[in-house]
Motif scaffolding. Structure first.
Motif, PDB file in Angstrom:
ATOM      1  N   SER A  27       0.772  -1.246  -0.012  1.00  0.00           N
ATOM      2  CA  SER A  27      -0.114  -0.082   0.056  1.00  0.00           C
ATOM      3  C   SER A  27       0.727   1.328   0.024  1.00  0.00           C
ATOM      4  CB  SER A  27      -1.031   0.163   1.103  1.00  0.00           C
ATOM      5  OG  SER A  27      -1.768  -1.053   1.325  1.00  0.00           O
ATOM      6  N   TYR A  28       0.235   2.115  -0.436  1.00  0.00           N
ATOM      7  CA  TYR A  28       1.153   3.419  -0.454  1.00  0.00           C
ATOM      8  C   TYR A  28       1.044   4.260   0.943  1.00  0.00           C
ATOM      9  CZ  TYR A  28       1.524   3.852  -5.351  1.00  0.00           C
ATOM     10  OH  TYR A  28       2.206   3.470  -6.619  1.00  0.00           O
ATOM     11  N   LEU A  29       2.323   4.378   1.584  1.00  0.00           N
ATOM     12  CA  LEU A  29       2.654   5.144   2.589  1.00  0.00           C
ATOM     13  C   LEU A  29       2.680   6.672   2.252  1.00  0.00           C
ATOM     14  CD1 LEU A  29       3.668   5.692   5.461  1.00  0.00           C
ATOM     15  CD2 LEU A  29       6.101   5.286   4.741  1.00  0.00           C
ATOM     16  N   CYS A  30       3.554   6.813   1.218  1.00  0.00           N
ATOM     17  CA  CYS A  30       3.837   8.369   0.482  1.00  0.00           C
ATOM     18  C   CYS A  30       3.520   8.067  -0.823  1.00  0.00           C
ATOM     19  CB  CYS A  30       5.006   8.795   0.956  1.00  0.00           C
ATOM     20  SG  CYS A  30       5.454   8.608   3.010  1.00  0.00           S
ATOM     21  N   GLY A  31       3.753   9.274  -1.319  1.00  0.00           N
ATOM     22  CA  GLY A  31       3.865   9.400  -3.067  1.00  0.00           C
ATOM     23  C   GLY A  31       2.445   9.406  -3.628  1.00  0.00           C
ATOM     24  N   VAL A  32       2.548   9.281  -4.828  1.00  0.00           N
ATOM     25  CA  VAL A  32       1.044   9.206  -5.685  1.00  0.00           C
ATOM     26  C   VAL A  32       0.609   7.905  -5.878  1.00  0.00           C
ATOM     27  CG1 VAL A  32      -0.040  10.120  -7.609  1.00  0.00           C
ATOM     28  CG2 VAL A  32       1.580  11.826  -6.408  1.00  0.00           C
ATOM     29  N   ASP A  33      -0.395   7.565  -5.940  1.00  0.00           N
ATOM     30  CA  ASP A  33      -0.907   6.224  -6.392  1.00  0.00           C
ATOM     31  C   ASP A  33      -1.287   6.266  -8.131  1.00  0.00           C
ATOM     32  OD1 ASP A  33      -2.425   3.788  -7.117  1.00  0.00           O
ATOM     33  OD2 ASP A  33      -3.147   3.680  -5.363  1.00  0.00           O
ATOM     34  N   SER A  34      -0.606   5.546  -8.757  1.00  0.00           N
ATOM     35  CA  SER A  34      -0.565   5.936 -10.022  1.00  0.00           C
ATOM     36  C   SER A  34      -1.926   5.251 -10.727  1.00  0.00           C
ATOM     37  CB  SER A  34       0.460   5.141 -11.133  1.00  0.00           C
ATOM     38  OG  SER A  34       0.665   3.715 -10.782  1.00  0.00           O
ATOM     39  N   LEU A  35      -2.585   4.165  -9.986  1.00  0.00           N
ATOM     40  CA  LEU A  35      -3.877   3.647 -10.469  1.00  0.00           C
ATOM     41  C   LEU A  35      -4.971   4.691 -10.419  1.00  0.00           C
ATOM     42  CD1 LEU A  35      -3.397  -0.070  -9.422  1.00  0.00           C
ATOM     43  CD2 LEU A  35      -3.136   0.840 -11.729  1.00  0.00           C
ATOM     44  N   THR A  36      -4.911   5.244  -8.998  1.00  0.00           N
ATOM     45  CA  THR A  36      -6.134   6.127  -8.613  1.00  0.00           C
ATOM     46  C   THR A  36      -5.751   7.539  -8.780  1.00  0.00           C
ATOM     47  OG1 THR A  36      -5.625   6.249  -6.116  1.00  0.00           O
ATOM     48  CG2 THR A  36      -6.821   4.268  -6.921  1.00  0.00           C
ATOM     49  N   GLY A  37      -4.459   7.818  -9.009  1.00  0.00           N
ATOM     50  CA  GLY A  37      -4.324   9.400  -8.890  1.00  0.00           C
ATOM     51  C   GLY A  37      -4.297  10.157  -7.767  1.00  0.00           C
ATOM     52  N   LYS A  38      -4.483   9.315  -6.474  1.00  0.00           N
ATOM     53  CA  LYS A  38      -4.730  10.061  -5.241  1.00  0.00           C
ATOM     54  C   LYS A  38      -3.066  10.080  -4.767  1.00  0.00           C
ATOM     55  CE  LYS A  38      -6.710   9.316  -0.734  1.00  0.00           C
ATOM     56  NZ  LYS A  38      -7.678   8.921   0.179  1.00  0.00           N
ATOM     57  N   THR A  39      -2.982  11.221  -4.054  1.00  0.00           N
ATOM     58  CA  THR A  39      -1.503  11.554  -3.502  1.00  0.00           C
ATOM     59  C   THR A  39      -1.568  11.590  -2.098  1.00  0.00           C
ATOM     60  OG1 THR A  39       0.217  13.250  -3.129  1.00  0.00           O
ATOM     61  CG2 THR A  39      -2.221  14.019  -3.118  1.00  0.00           C
ATOM     62  N   TYR A  40      -0.662  10.902  -1.709  1.00  0.00           N
ATOM     63  CA  TYR A  40      -0.189  10.549  -0.345  1.00  0.00           C
ATOM     64  C   TYR A  40       1.092  11.149   0.181  1.00  0.00           C
ATOM     65  CZ  TYR A  40      -3.599   6.738  -0.852  1.00  0.00           C
ATOM     66  OH  TYR A  40      -4.641   5.927  -1.206  1.00  0.00           O
ATOM     67  N   GLU A  41       1.483  12.035  -0.747  1.00  0.00           N
ATOM     68  CA  GLU A  41       2.909  12.758  -0.477  1.00  0.00           C
ATOM     69  C   GLU A  41       3.103  13.308   0.790  1.00  0.00           C
ATOM     70  OE1 GLU A  41       6.482  13.300  -1.766  1.00  0.00           O
ATOM     71  OE2 GLU A  41       4.995  12.319  -2.720  1.00  0.00           O
ATOM     72  N   HIS A  42       2.008  13.735   1.556  1.00  0.00           N
ATOM     73  CA  HIS A  42       2.083  14.675   2.889  1.00  0.00           C
ATOM     74  C   HIS A  42       2.350  13.299   4.017  1.00  0.00           C
ATOM     75  CE1 HIS A  42      -2.075  12.815   2.278  1.00  0.00           C
ATOM     76  NE2 HIS A  42      -2.275  12.609   3.792  1.00  0.00           N
ATOM     77  N   ARG A  43       2.117  12.358   3.639  1.00  0.00           N
ATOM     78  CA  ARG A  43       2.761  11.339   4.691  1.00  0.00           C
ATOM     79  C   ARG A  43       4.008  11.082   4.596  1.00  0.00           C
ATOM     80  NH1 ARG A  43      -1.678   6.232   3.485  1.00  0.00           N
ATOM     81  NH2 ARG A  43      -3.497   7.514   4.002  1.00  0.00           N
TER      82      ARG A  43
END
Length: 320
Positions: A27-43
Motif C-alpha cells: 500500500s502507499y505510505l507516501c507518494g502518488v498512487d498511479s492507479l487512482t491518482g490519489k496523492t499520499y505525499e503529505h505522509r
C-alpha cells in the motif's frame, strides 16, 4: 523459522542497525498512487517528523533515513550507555514526553512517596522505562503504530497497515555502517525520484546538506559525525561528514542494471582509509536487501558475534 529479536538485536555486540518497514500489500505510505491518482505525499512529513520526534525521547540515534512510497529505511545507533547513565528523574521526564505517567509516579515527582513498597513500585517503573528507552523494538513499535493509526484514520479503514514486524540487520563494523548509510541515503536516486542527494527530500542526507547550507556542521536531530580519530569512543558516526558525502556521491554514480537511477562518477578518500575497495563497497551497498542477511560485517566480526550469541551458524553478509 522466525528468529527472536533478542538474537537479532544485541547492543553489547554492536549498537548499529539497519531497519526497514514496508506497507502491507505494498500500500502507499507516501507518494502518488498511479492507479487512482490519489496523492499520499503529505505522509512523508508524518513519518520524518515522527522519527525525529521519537529520537529526541529515546536513546536511539538516527544515522540515516529515507522515506519512500511504500516503505522506509533507518540506520540507527542504540545508545545503551547513555540510557544507563540517565538519572531516575531524566528517565521519567523522557518517558513522560510521549506517555502518561501513572499516579504513583506523579506522587514520586511531587515527593509524596512514604512507604518502602511504594518506592519499590516506582523503581520498577523507572527500571522498565530505562530499558525501553534504548530498546529498538519499542522505538519501532511506537513509530509504526502512530503512522498506522493516522493512515487508517485518513483512509477510513481498519486493519493491518505494515507487513508484520520490521526487518533489521546488525552492522558489525564501520564498513558495514558506512555502506548501509549510503545505501539508505541513495534510495531516492536509485528509484529515480531524485537526481542528486541535495534533491532527495525526506532523507537524512538532504537534512545534513540543508544544515551545511546554513553554516551548521551538525544536525541536532541526527547522530553526529565524530571524525575518524574518535571511532573508538563509539558516541556517534566514526567518520568525517565530508568523506561520507564523497562516498555517497561516488556510490550513487555507479550504474546498476536493476535500478533506473544513478549520478556521475568519482572516488572518495574514505575508501582508501577504510581499506575498502570500490568493488567491495559497491557490492555491499547493493546487496543489503537482496538476501535476508541479518548480520553484516567482516568475517572476523561475524565469527565474534556468533561466539557471543553461542550460535553454531548465523546468516550474514561478510565484507572481505
Amino acid at each position: 523459522m522466525t528468529t527472536a529479536r533478542s538474537q537479532l538485536i544485541c547492543p553489547d555486540i554492536t549498537p548499529y542497525y539497519h531497519c526497514v518497514s514496508r506497507c502491507v500489500r505494498r500500500s502507499y505510505l507516501c507518494g502518488v498512487d498511479s492507479l487512482t491518482g490519489k496523492t499520499y505525499e503529505h505522509r512523508r512529513d508524518w513519518i520524518e517528523q515522527r522519527i525525529l520526534s521519537l529520537a529526541s525521547v529515546y536513546l536511539i540515534q538516527i544515522c540515516s533515513y529515507a522515506v519512500m512510497s511504500n516503505h522506509y529505511h533507518l540506520v540507527v545507533r542504540i545508545d545503551k550507555e547513555g540510557a544507563l547513565a540517565l538519572s531516575d528523574l531524566e528517565v521519567v521526564k523522557r518517558w513522560n514526553a510521549e506517555h502518561q505517567l501513572p499516579l504513583i509516579i506523579q506522587r514520586w515527582l511531587a515527593g509524596d512517596i512514604r512507604s518502602e513498597s511504594e518506592k519499590d513500585s516506582c523503581n520498577q517503573f523507572i527500571c522498565k522505562w530505562r530499558e525501553r528507552l534504548y530498546s529498538l523494538s519499542w522505538f519501532m513499535k511506537e513509530l509504526n503504530y502512530d503512522i498506522a493509526v493516522q493512515a487508517n484514520k485518513e483512509d477510513q479503514c481498519t486493519g493491518r497497515f505494515w507487513e508484520g514486524r520490521f526487518k533489521s540487520q546488525a552492522l558489525l563494523d564501520e564498513k558495514a555502517l558506512l555502506s548501509a548509510m549510503a545505501y539508505v541515503d541513495l534510495n531516492p536516486i536509485r528509484a529515480k525520484i531524485a537526481d542528486t542527494p541535495e534533491q532527495s527530500d525526506f532523507t537524512s542526507i538532504k537534512a545534513r546538506l540543508t544544515s551545511l547550507e546554513k553554516g551548521e556542521t551538525t544536525t541536532s536531530s541526527l547522530a553526529n559525525f565524530m571524525g575518524y580519530e574518535h571511532q573508538n569512543k563509539s558516541r556517534g558516526i566514526p567518520f568525517r561528514l565530508s568523506d561520507y558525502l564523497e562516498l555517497v556521491d561516488w556510490v550513487g554514480r555507479q550504474i546498476r542494471p536493476d535500478k533506473p537511477g544513478y549520478i556521475e562518477d568519482s572516488q572518495p578518500n574514505i575508501l582508501r582509509r577504510l581499506s575498502l575497495t570500490q568493488s567491495d563497497c559497491l557490492a555491499l551497498c547493493t546487496k543489503l536487501e537482496k538476501k535476508p542477511r541479518v548480520w553484516v560485517g567482516t568475517k572476523a566480526r561475524l565469527h565474534d558475534a556468533k561466539m557471543a550469541l553461542n550460535k553454531k551458524r548465523m546468516v550474514g553478509l561478510h565484507i572481505a
